[in-house]
Design an enzyme around this catalytic site. Sequence first.
Site: not given
Length: 307
Positions: A177, A227, A297
Amino acid sequence: MDKKTVEQDLLDIFSRKEEVKIDEDLSTYTFTHTGGKADLFVTPSTYEEVGQLIAYAYKKEMPVTYLGRGSNLIVRDGGIRGLVIHCGRMNQITSAGESIIAQSGASIIDVSRFALAHERTGLEFACGIPGSVGGALYMNAGAYGGETADVLRQAVVVDAKGKILTLCGDELDMGYRHSAISKKGYLALEGTFHLKKGDPKKIKAEMDRLTALRELKQPLEYPSCGSVFKRPPGYFAGKLIQDSGLQGTRIGGVEVSKKHAGFMVNVDHGTASDYIRLIKHVQQTVKKKFGVDLETEVKIIGEKLQE
C-alpha cells in the site's frame, strides 16, 4: 488567495473554460458522497497542461491536491484549499506488444477488461477495484492475492515543480500500500503494465469468480471508501473489528458494515466527520481489546469544517 485572479491565470493555460471551476463540491467526486468544496478545481486533458498547472502552483506557493476516482478517499467537510487537479479526462488505454499503457484517469477495472479483450493475463485481480490507474499506482492497489507491483513495468509521473519523469523497476519502490509516487508526492500520469498472453476463457472465468466473491462479501449497495484499514501484521483488520463487536456500530449516518467489518458505509446522509469519528472509535476499541493498532488504508485529506 484571490480565486478570480487565479482562475484567470488558469484559463490562460486551458483552452476550455469548463475545465476550471471555483468552489466545486467534492462530494460528487468521492465514493463516500461526502466532502467539502475545492477552492479551485481543474480537469486537464494533457500531460503538458498538468506540468504547467503544477509549475504555476509551485511558483505561486499554492497547495496542490491530486484527485482520482475518490474510491479510497475521505475529503473532510471543510473542503480543500488551493488547487485540486482531477485527472478524469486523461483516461486512454492502449496496447503495445505485450504491454498495456493506461493513463491515470482510466478506471483500473476498465484496464483489466481491456486486458481480457486483448487476451492478456495478470490483471484479473483488479477486475473489482473501483479506483483509477493513478490511485492504483499511488498506493500499489491489490486484491485477492495480486497487486499492481506484480505487473507494473514503468510509470510516468510529474513532480512538485511540474517536471515530467519516468520511473522504472526499483525506482517505483512498490510495497504494501505504498510506492515512490506516494512517498515523494508525485502525480501519476500513466502506467505501463507488462502482461503475458493468456487464454481468454480462463481469464474471464477468473474475473467472474473474483467478481462473484466481491459481490458476496462486500457492501456494494452503499456508498463507502473501500477497505478502511491496512492489514496489521499477523491479523486481519475485518476479523479484529468483528470480534470487537463493532459491526453495525453507527456514528451519524456512517456505519461499520454488517456485511464486511472492514468497510464503513454511508447509510443515511453521513458526513466526512462521521467517518473520521467512527474510524477513531474503531481504532480505540480494537486497541483496548486486542492491543493492535489499526492503521488507515483510506486516505483522509482536506480541512475540518469551521464552526
